[in-house]
Design a protein around this motif. Structure first.
Motif, PDB file in Angstrom:
ATOM      1  N   SER A   1      49.297 -16.128   3.378  1.00 10.11           N
ATOM      2  CA  SER A   1      49.875 -14.863   3.831  1.00 10.11           C
ATOM      3  C   SER A   1      49.530 -13.804   2.794  1.00 10.11           C
TER       4      SER A   1
ATOM      5  N   VAL B   1      44.503 -16.437   7.649  1.00 11.66           N
ATOM      6  CA  VAL B   1      45.501 -15.511   7.111  1.00 11.66           C
ATOM      7  C   VAL B   1      46.574 -15.298   8.174  1.00 11.66           C
ATOM      8  N   ASN B   2      47.814 -15.518   7.808  1.00 13.79           N
ATOM      9  CA  ASN B   2      48.927 -15.351   8.745  1.00 13.79           C
ATOM     10  C   ASN B   2      49.780 -14.149   8.348  1.00 13.79           C
TER      11      ASN B   2
ATOM     12  N   ALA C   1      49.453 -10.978   8.895  1.00 17.04           N
ATOM     13  CA  ALA C   1      48.762  -9.797   8.379  1.00 17.04           C
ATOM     14  C   ALA C   1      49.097  -8.574   9.235  1.00 17.04           C
TER      15      ALA C   1
ATOM     16  N   ALA D   1      44.044  -8.538   6.327  1.00 17.28           N
ATOM     17  CA  ALA D   1      43.662  -9.950   6.378  1.00 17.28           C
ATOM     18  C   ALA D   1      42.344 -10.179   5.655  1.00 17.28           C
TER      19      ALA D   1
ATOM     20  N   TYR E   1      36.206 -18.035   6.515  1.00 16.08           N
ATOM     21  CA  TYR E   1      37.275 -17.242   7.110  1.00 16.08           C
ATOM     22  C   TYR E   1      37.298 -17.485   8.615  1.00 16.08           C
TER      23      TYR E   1
ATOM     24  N   TYR F   1      42.705 -14.287  11.531  1.00 17.85           N
ATOM     25  CA  TYR F   1      44.072 -14.015  11.103  1.00 17.85           C
ATOM     26  C   TYR F   1      45.002 -13.980  12.306  1.00 17.85           C
TER      27      TYR F   1
END
Length: 288
Positions: A162, A191-192, A194, A200, A221, A224
């Motif tokens: 995060s 990514v959470n 965002a 993100a 990646y 997100y």
């Protein structure tokens, strides 16, 4: 195990197996980053896409996947490891056609499995593998032996972070342990929570820069999940986000993530003896 033996085992697998149960571990350096919620909803999205999905709650002492989904299992993995029940007795049906192997809660002795317990669990998972397309492992948070064991055993590891600085620091620590102790070299990063695509991307840039400079590993990646007010509403109602609010921004992002997972290439042979063992035990038996 000798390298010649590993080569022989790999050849045996390639001759006998036409498809493998895909094993994906979802891990995080710290709690509170929404990892379990991601696992539950990604599982449902994969099931909706026609995959047979089993979710293993591998936070073996503090499992809460069943609570998140409103499930009330009579038995847990504690009973399997104690030898009183088999996996078929413990696995419960979840929403959207997924199946869940629930963990215990408040059982500290399960937070570090012995080698014999690890082997018992793997052997029983083998019997289920022909009915499973995707095994999602919701690991505990942090760098405990259980977390690193399950993450190293999976074919793919998604590290959830995060935007919080502590999340980045702890995620880096997890990647560092997996790199130095298990020789892992590739990780997927999600990514959470965002607030924007830009935020993100910046979160990923920070951890990617540090991992490349100091650990010499490859981070990929995978996108997100946006901050979404519908997420805590679903959690409070103990329902999957995709079930209650399928049109919400986070639900749509999770559906896209599942679609991305379906496009990942078939995994190569494992990079370690532990992973090779898991591939052998979790293979879909094509030739008997």
């Amino acid at each position: 195990m000798q390298s010649g033996s590993l080569t022989s085992m790999a050849g045996d697998v390639s001759e006998r197996v036409s498809s493998l149960t895909r094993v994906i571990a979802v891990a995080s350096g710290k709690g509170g980053v929404g990892k379990t919620n991601i696992v539950a909803n990604m599982a449902m999205a994969l099931s909706r896409a026609g995959k047979r999905v089993l979710v293993l709650d591998a936070d073996l002492g503090l499992g809460n996947l069943d609570v998140l989904l409103g499930l009330v299992p009579e038995h847990t993995i504690e009973h399997v490891l104690a030898g009183t029940h088999c996996l078929d007795d413990v696995i419960v049906d979840g929403p959207g056609g997924i199946r869940v192997l629930p963990a215990s809660s408040g059982v500290p002795q399960l937070t570090s499995l012995s080698e014999s317990q690890q082997m018992m669990l793997m052997e029983q998972l083998e019997a289920l593998s022909r009915d499973v397309d995707v095994l999602l492992i919701d690991t505990g948070a942090g760098i405990s032996p259980n977390v690193t064991f399950f993450a190293s055993a999976a074919q793919d590891t998604i590290v959830v972070v995060s935007p919080e600085p502590t999340s980045l620091t702890d995620a880096y620590a997890l990647i560092k342990v997996l790199t130095r102790q298990y020789r892992e070299r590739r990780f997927k990063v999600l990514v959470n929570m965002a607030k924007s695509p830009r935020e993100a991307a910046e979160v990923f840039r920070k951890i990617d820069t540090a991992a490349d400079r100091f650990l010499h590993v490859v981070l990929e990646y995978v996108g997100y999940i946006p901050q979404d007010d519908y997420v805590p509403l679903a959690v409070m109602r103990q329902k999957a986000l995709l079930e209650l609010f399928p049109a919400s921004p986070a639900a749509q992002a999770l559906t896209r993530l599942a679609g991305q997972v379906l496009q990942w290439p078939e995994p190569n042979f494992p990079k370690s003896a532990v992973q090779l063992l898991w591939q052998r035990l979790l293979q879909t038996t094509a030739v008997m």
